[in-house]
Motif scaffolding. Sequence first.
Motif, PDB file in Angstrom:
ATOM      1  N   TYR A 178       0.837  -1.212   0.000  1.00  0.00           N
ATOM      2  CA  TYR A 178       0.000   0.000   0.000  1.00  0.00           C
ATOM      3  C   TYR A 178       0.865   1.252   0.000  1.00  0.00           C
ATOM      4  N   ARG A 198      -2.709   4.447  -8.606  1.00  0.00           N
ATOM      5  CA  ARG A 198      -3.816   4.938  -7.771  1.00  0.00           C
ATOM      6  C   ARG A 198      -4.797   3.814  -7.487  1.00  0.00           C
ATOM      7  N   ARG A 199      -5.155   3.047  -8.512  1.00  0.00           N
ATOM      8  CA  ARG A 199      -6.071   1.916  -8.297  1.00  0.00           C
ATOM      9  C   ARG A 199      -5.447   0.876  -7.374  1.00  0.00           C
ATOM     10  N   LEU A 202      -5.625   2.190  -3.745  1.00  0.00           N
ATOM     11  CA  LEU A 202      -6.965   2.086  -3.163  1.00  0.00           C
ATOM     12  C   LEU A 202      -7.303   0.640  -2.814  1.00  0.00           C
ATOM     13  N   CYS A 206      -7.652  -1.098   1.104  1.00  0.00           N
ATOM     14  CA  CYS A 206      -8.787  -1.887   1.622  1.00  0.00           C
ATOM     15  C   CYS A 206      -8.306  -3.214   2.212  1.00  0.00           C
ATOM     16  N   PHE A 251      -7.000   8.071   1.928  1.00  0.00           N
ATOM     17  CA  PHE A 251      -8.002   7.648   0.951  1.00  0.00           C
ATOM     18  C   PHE A 251      -8.645   8.852   0.267  1.00  0.00           C
ATOM     19  N   LEU A 254      -6.187  10.070  -2.306  1.00  0.00           N
ATOM     20  CA  LEU A 254      -6.167   9.219  -3.492  1.00  0.00           C
ATOM     21  C   LEU A 254      -7.424   9.411  -4.327  1.00  0.00           C
ATOM     22  N   TRP A 255      -8.563   9.477  -3.661  1.00  0.00           N
ATOM     23  CA  TRP A 255      -9.836   9.578  -4.377  1.00  0.00           C
ATOM     24  C   TRP A 255      -9.961  10.896  -5.136  1.00  0.00           C
TER      25      TRP A 255
END
Length: 345
Positions: A178, A198-199, A202, A206, A251, A254-255
């Motif tokens: 991560y 980025r994907r 994320l 999780c 998060f 990143l989002w």
Amino acid sequence: MHPEWLVGGVMVAALVLYALLGGADFGGGVWDLLASGPRKREQRALIERVMGPIWEANHVWLILAVVLLFTAFPPAFAAISVALHVPLTLFLLGVVFRGSAFSFRSYDARGDRQQKRWGFVFSLASVIAPLLLGMIVGAVASGRIRVASGVVTSGFFAPWLSLFPVVVGLFALSLFAYLAAVYLTNEATDPALVDDFRRRALASGCVVAGLALASFAASFEGAPLIREGLTDHPITWPLHVTTGLAATAAFVGLWTRRYGLARVAAAAQVALILLGWAASQYPYLVVPDVTVEGAAANPVTLRLVLWALGAGSLLLFPSLYVLFRVFGSGRAGAASTGAGDHERE
């Protein structure tokens, strides 16, 4: 403050820095193994170019922690090195194979079959080494390493092959992956590569959250003293809340594609997780038989160690600053260029 606690604090700080720097390098190897899609070569080229100039320097923090453990807390060093000599040896072999394979791959002919084999060794070792490192930490915290009169009595396999250390090992692996993915979103200049990592950031974030919950659940049976420290120690709840806020900020960054915010918040999240582990393990170095005060060396030795740390820091930190200053700029652009060179070849 007693000198043993000052030295212990330096050890924790060294482990935090190792996770933030060396751990991210391990995570880069994970994404090298999992590189996929039409930009697979570009992904690997970015990882290689970013890691190349500085990755060996990052091991200085682990070396520092081990030397301090050996010098300042010899009974704890003896207990860990005897009880966990199998995973420690495998971890060191993983580090050696990883470093050697990375060097051989970097200087071999592009597209050569041998280069691909070295790349696979590098990636596989980058997965195995942090997994074992997490298992070692889990074993130390589990309470399964028993020491009586300075002699380890708990065997050489059961302490690190039980459920809790395995889950902690997976947690450490996912945490490093991560962190690497978040860092790589900042290093890439190609928007498509930025989206790739980025994907990955994320998704791995999780996984980190899920394995954190799994580690806590496993601690009820596998590490009851650590579970009590996580829930009952007065300092751990502020750390839990702050860690949650840092994870949320990462998060959000990143989002919303605010990658500078994501990098700082992810680094803070990892640092706080390690600080929470250290606080929950207080006052033990090896749960439940070896404490900080009980394993501390002679006070004169500890004071000399602190003086040596102060003198050494006058050389270490400026040197690292110059290293990162010289090699830390322009690496992303070089990575993108290198990726194009890979594609043309």
